[in-house]
Enzyme design. Structure first.
Site, PDB file in Angstrom:
ATOM      1  N   ARG A 109      -7.423 -25.508 -14.768  1.00 40.27           N
ATOM      2  CA  ARG A 109      -7.382 -26.579 -13.780  1.00 40.27           C
ATOM      3  C   ARG A 109      -6.269 -27.599 -14.067  1.00 40.27           C
ATOM      4  O   ARG A 109      -5.672 -28.152 -13.144  1.00 40.27           O
ATOM      5  CB  ARG A 109      -8.737 -27.277 -13.808  1.00 40.27           C
ATOM      6  CG  ARG A 109      -8.968 -28.269 -12.727  1.00 40.27           C
ATOM      7  CD  ARG A 109     -10.349 -28.862 -12.917  1.00 40.27           C
ATOM      8  NE  ARG A 109     -11.337 -28.116 -12.174  1.00 40.27           N
ATOM      9  CZ  ARG A 109     -11.624 -28.353 -10.885  1.00 40.27           C
ATOM     10  NH1 ARG A 109     -10.995 -29.291 -10.232  1.00 40.27           N
ATOM     11  NH2 ARG A 109     -12.544 -27.658 -10.266  1.00 40.27           N
ATOM     12  N   ASP A 168      -7.089 -25.034  -8.939  1.00 39.46           N
ATOM     13  CA  ASP A 168      -8.526 -25.102  -8.750  1.00 39.46           C
ATOM     14  C   ASP A 168      -8.950 -23.679  -8.361  1.00 39.46           C
ATOM     15  O   ASP A 168      -8.456 -23.138  -7.371  1.00 39.46           O
ATOM     16  CB  ASP A 168      -8.775 -26.099  -7.608  1.00 39.46           C
ATOM     17  CG  ASP A 168     -10.225 -26.139  -7.192  1.00 39.46           C
ATOM     18  OD1 ASP A 168     -10.997 -25.267  -7.635  1.00 39.46           O
ATOM     19  OD2 ASP A 168     -10.572 -27.033  -6.403  1.00 39.46           O
ATOM     20  N   PHE A 169      -9.847 -23.072  -9.141  1.00 39.07           N
ATOM     21  CA  PHE A 169     -10.163 -21.654  -8.915  1.00 39.07           C
ATOM     22  C   PHE A 169     -10.826 -21.395  -7.559  1.00 39.07           C
ATOM     23  O   PHE A 169     -10.919 -20.263  -7.118  1.00 39.07           O
ATOM     24  CB  PHE A 169     -11.071 -21.108 -10.034  1.00 39.07           C
ATOM     25  CG  PHE A 169     -10.415 -21.102 -11.396  1.00 39.07           C
ATOM     26  CD1 PHE A 169      -9.038 -21.208 -11.535  1.00 39.07           C
ATOM     27  CD2 PHE A 169     -11.181 -20.987 -12.551  1.00 39.07           C
ATOM     28  CE1 PHE A 169      -8.428 -21.212 -12.788  1.00 39.07           C
ATOM     29  CE2 PHE A 169     -10.590 -20.983 -13.811  1.00 39.07           C
ATOM     30  CZ  PHE A 169      -9.211 -21.106 -13.923  1.00 39.07           C
ATOM     31  N   LYS A 180     -20.035 -12.036 -21.403  1.00 35.33           N
ATOM     32  CA  LYS A 180     -21.443 -12.339 -21.284  1.00 35.33           C
ATOM     33  C   LYS A 180     -21.605 -13.853 -21.135  1.00 35.33           C
ATOM     34  O   LYS A 180     -20.675 -14.570 -21.498  1.00 35.33           O
ATOM     35  CB  LYS A 180     -22.214 -11.823 -22.493  1.00 35.33           C
ATOM     36  CG  LYS A 180     -21.967 -12.623 -23.791  1.00 35.33           C
ATOM     37  CD  LYS A 180     -22.798 -12.111 -24.912  1.00 35.33           C
ATOM     38  CE  LYS A 180     -23.936 -13.013 -25.271  1.00 35.33           C
ATOM     39  NZ  LYS A 180     -23.594 -14.194 -26.068  1.00 35.33           N
ATOM     40  N   LYS A 187     -16.041  -4.763 -33.107  1.00 35.77           N
ATOM     41  CA  LYS A 187     -15.991  -4.917 -34.569  1.00 35.77           C
ATOM     42  C   LYS A 187     -15.733  -3.557 -35.208  1.00 35.77           C
ATOM     43  O   LYS A 187     -16.333  -2.559 -34.822  1.00 35.77           O
ATOM     44  CB  LYS A 187     -17.302  -5.529 -35.097  1.00 35.77           C
ATOM     45  CG  LYS A 187     -17.485  -6.994 -34.666  1.00 35.77           C
ATOM     46  CD  LYS A 187     -18.700  -7.598 -35.334  1.00 35.77           C
ATOM     47  CE  LYS A 187     -19.079  -8.943 -34.723  1.00 35.77           C
ATOM     48  NZ  LYS A 187     -18.409 -10.090 -35.313  1.00 35.77           N
ATOM     49  N   GLU A 215     -26.917 -15.815 -38.850  1.00 35.03           N
ATOM     50  CA  GLU A 215     -25.829 -16.786 -38.732  1.00 35.03           C
ATOM     51  C   GLU A 215     -26.176 -18.019 -39.542  1.00 35.03           C
ATOM     52  O   GLU A 215     -27.337 -18.433 -39.582  1.00 35.03           O
ATOM     53  CB  GLU A 215     -25.644 -17.194 -37.276  1.00 35.03           C
ATOM     54  CG  GLU A 215     -25.177 -16.064 -36.397  1.00 35.03           C
ATOM     55  CD  GLU A 215     -24.896 -16.577 -35.004  1.00 35.03           C
ATOM     56  OE1 GLU A 215     -23.821 -17.134 -34.789  1.00 35.03           O
ATOM     57  OE2 GLU A 215     -25.787 -16.448 -34.147  1.00 35.03           O
ATOM     58  N   HIS A 236     -25.883  -7.994 -28.199  1.00 32.44           N
ATOM     59  CA  HIS A 236     -25.358  -7.479 -29.467  1.00 32.44           C
ATOM     60  C   HIS A 236     -26.343  -6.566 -30.217  1.00 32.44           C
ATOM     61  O   HIS A 236     -25.991  -5.474 -30.642  1.00 32.44           O
ATOM     62  CB  HIS A 236     -24.952  -8.632 -30.397  1.00 32.44           C
ATOM     63  CG  HIS A 236     -24.044  -9.634 -29.746  1.00 32.44           C
ATOM     64  ND1 HIS A 236     -23.057  -9.279 -28.868  1.00 32.44           N
ATOM     65  CD2 HIS A 236     -23.961 -10.979 -29.851  1.00 32.44           C
ATOM     66  CE1 HIS A 236     -22.409 -10.364 -28.468  1.00 32.44           C
ATOM     67  NE2 HIS A 236     -22.943 -11.411 -29.041  1.00 32.44           N
ATOM     68  N   LYS A 253     -30.276 -18.418 -36.091  1.00 31.57           N
ATOM     69  CA  LYS A 253     -29.293 -19.457 -36.438  1.00 31.57           C
ATOM     70  C   LYS A 253     -29.821 -20.217 -37.648  1.00 31.57           C
ATOM     71  O   LYS A 253     -31.036 -20.287 -37.871  1.00 31.57           O
ATOM     72  CB  LYS A 253     -29.131 -20.456 -35.284  1.00 31.57           C
ATOM     73  CG  LYS A 253     -28.854 -19.808 -33.938  1.00 31.57           C
ATOM     74  CD  LYS A 253     -27.374 -19.779 -33.621  1.00 31.57           C
ATOM     75  CE  LYS A 253     -27.077 -19.305 -32.241  1.00 31.57           C
ATOM     76  NZ  LYS A 253     -26.513 -17.953 -32.143  1.00 31.57           N
TER      77      LYS A 253
HETATM   78  C1  BG6 Z   1     -22.079 -14.911 -29.332  1.00 33.80           C
HETATM   79  C2  BG6 Z   1     -23.267 -15.821 -29.188  1.00 33.80           C
HETATM   80  O1  BG6 Z   1     -22.142 -13.880 -28.378  1.00 33.80           O
HETATM   81  O2  BG6 Z   1     -22.055 -14.341 -30.635  1.00 33.80           O
HETATM   82  C3  BG6 Z   1     -23.230 -16.898 -30.252  1.00 33.80           C
HETATM   83  O3  BG6 Z   1     -23.263 -16.421 -27.897  1.00 33.80           O
HETATM   84  C4  BG6 Z   1     -23.083 -16.299 -31.625  1.00 33.80           C
HETATM   85  O4  BG6 Z   1     -24.412 -17.700 -30.190  1.00 33.80           O
HETATM   86  C5  BG6 Z   1     -21.937 -15.294 -31.681  1.00 33.80           C
HETATM   87  O5  BG6 Z   1     -22.869 -17.352 -32.547  1.00 33.80           O
HETATM   88  C6  BG6 Z   1     -21.932 -14.536 -32.993  1.00 33.80           C
HETATM   89  O6  BG6 Z   1     -20.785 -13.731 -33.072  1.00 33.80           O
HETATM   90  P1  BG6 Z   1     -20.168 -13.307 -34.486  1.00 33.80           P
HETATM   91  O7  BG6 Z   1     -19.052 -12.377 -34.146  1.00 33.80           O
HETATM   92  O8  BG6 Z   1     -19.714 -14.563 -35.145  1.00 33.80           O
HETATM   93  O9  BG6 Z   1     -21.282 -12.642 -35.242  1.00 33.80           O
END
Ligand code: BG6
Length: 491
Positions: free
Chosen positions: A49, A92-93, A147, A181, A215, A239, A339
């Site tokens: 934008r 502006d999209f 996503k 990965k 994480e 994932h 988390k």
């Molecule tokens: C994302 C999630 O898709 O993947 C995040 O929305 C998450 O919440 C992230 O932290 C983790 O990815 P990676 O590659 O760091 O394991």
């Protein structure tokens, strides 16, 4: 690589000043340039934008590269060459007329256009429609989307329908960055290039499988988004289920995108629903409270910036998935992700069954099963836990468990493992879809996840608390212990 083997294309990136583009996409494109993989005539157009001109945008891009590319990997000549490929369009999209400027940028170009929508999914359809009205779409156009594709089956169908109005499925590249990965792709090689494993990969030989995606970080300023999603939608629906599919799928007939994706869909279809009566034994939801990370005090989820103090959103999920087919009948797949766990760690552990008849010291019987450990991050690699005789005359036939290790960076002398986005962008340029998620995969995954969510909503119980810096609620340990097993780290 020879110039004529490199993919020729124009890449238009919507959301070019956003976090994803700056943190991941441009650094990945820069790395492709550094590796000599971008075609000399490749053109990149950033769209956002802000009313910047091309040199203003390149300045911002440079700042981003300085921040997100490791110093040792910043090569001034490559940076200069990379920036010279980049142009910018402030727009502006939603404004149809602005798309004429994109059409003008494309005018004399005969190479395919790749459109990367690093934008909220709610506007994918609108961008598709505007692009199409401006004459920017043809049969060669490829579209990359991120996503979340919806927050449940119905909303994902709506987004997919909007995209399908302008693009065929073969033009759509839905990203799940875990598929980019290195070690995740290695699962395909490991399973299908090594008959040693291929012949042992079923309920006759495997007792159970663990997948942990832990994480260390908390919510990192994303409370608004995350609270509407939660860990099940944010991590498991995509994932972890993708990892599960790659572990559990049957051998594809070949490496084509559809052969691989057909097999993954079969796994998703065979996932046994977790119904309300199974919630207690098959699912644990957790939410972190204040604790510590790397020795520093950190706030709880409900005390994070922007938090709504009464939120029941989960930041941790552990579940027992079952695949109702011949190969996997009776083999639980324990998945957990959260988390603010003690470390960043993603790994898959395949637990093999013990030999049918045990002849060694009875007190060592608990050692008697092989484990294959596939580490996705950090220290990408594979290790196989095997039993050998302990060395020494005095040891008799005592057993010793030790690893056969393959650490990718050491074994292949690789100084760096490419980031997932490097691989994914490269595959889009080549037009290969096998690392991208097909519409039916997204939808079958939502079907299963929606039932889990409906089940816990029916029960109405709040998530269990766990202190930041621990491995989640005690209930997740209890879930696996009830089956006579333990999470690998605790073993
Ligand atoms: C994302 C999630 O898709 O993947 C995040 O929305 C998450 O919440 C992230 O932290 C983790 O990815 P990676 O590659 O760091 O394991």
């Amino acid at each position: 690589m020879k110039e004529k083997e490199k993919a020729q294309c124009d890449l238009a990136l919507f959301g070019a000043l956003g976090d994803l583009a700056q943190r991941k996409l441009f650094p990945a494109l820069y790395q492709l340039e550094r590796a000599g993989l971008l075609h000399g005539k490749l053109r990149l157009l950033g769209l956002a934008r802000e009313g910047l001109d091309a040199s203003g945008f390149r300045g911002r891009l440079l700042e981003g590269l300085r921040t997100h590319v490791r110093k040792a990997e910043q090569d001034e000549a490559v940076i200069e060459r990379f920036l010279s490929k980049v142009d910018y369009l402030g727009m502006d999209f939603s404004d149809q007329e602005s798309y004429q400027r994109l059409a003008a940028w494309r005018q004399s170009s005969a190479v395919p256009l790749i459109v990367y929508m690093a934008t909220p999914p709610a506007i994918y359809g609108m961008i598709g429609e505007r692009l199409s009205s401006a004459g920017c779409v043809d049969a060669e156009t490829r579209v990359v989307v991120e996503k979340p594709i919806g927050h449940d089956l119905a909303s994902s169908e709506e987004i997919n329908d909007q995209l399908a109005a302008y693009f065929r499925e073969s033009q759509l590249f839905r990203i799940d960055h875990y598929l980019g990965k290195e070690t995740v792709q290695n699962l395909i090689a490991l399973r299908f290039a090594n008959n040693l494993f291929a012949s042992q990969w079923d309920q006759d030989h495997i007792s159970h499988v663990e997948v942990t995606v832990a994480e260390k970080i908390g919510i990192e300023g994303r409370w608004g988004y995350f609270d509407k999603a939660g860990q099940l939608r944010d991590m498991v629906q995509n994932h972890l289920l993708q990892l599960l599919c790659l572990i559990a799928m049957d051998p594809p007939a070949d490496l084509s995108s559809d052969s691989i994706r057909d097999e993954k869909v079969k796994v998703l279809k065979a996932l046994r629903p977790i119904t309300p009566d199974m919630m207690e034994s098959h699912l644990v939801r957790g939410q972190y409270t204040a604790g510590s990370s790397d020795g520093q005090a950190v706030p709880g989820y409900l005390e994070e910036e922007g938090a709504n103090a009464g939120s029941p959103t989960e930041t941790f999920v552990a579940l027992k998935a079952e695949i109702a087919n011949w190969r996997w009948s009776g083999v639980p797949f324990y998945l957990r992700t959260g988390k603010r766990l003690p470390e960043k760690l993603s790994q898959i552990i395949i637990h093999f069954k013990p030999a049918p008849h045990y002849i060694f010291d009875p007190d060592q019987k608990h050692l008697a099963n092989n484990k294959l450990i596939i580490r996705l991050q950090p220290d990408e690699g594979i290790s196989l836990q095997v039993l050998t005789k302990a060395q020494g005359l005095d040891k008799g036939m005592r057993l010793r468990q030790g690893p056969l290790q393959l650490n990718f960076s050491e074994a292949f002398n690789a100084s760096r493992v490419p980031d997932a986005y490097e691989r994914l962008l490269w595959e889009v340029m080549k037009g290969n879809q096998y690392l991208f998620v097909r519409r039916d995969e997204v939808e079958y995954a939502w079907r299963w996840v929606d039932r889990v969510i409906a089940g816990w909503q029916e029960l109405g119980s709040p998530p269990k608390r766990y202190a930041a810096g621990t491995w989640g609620p005690v209930a997740s340990i209890a879930m696996i212990t009830r089956d006579g097993r333990s999470w690998y780290e605790d073993a």
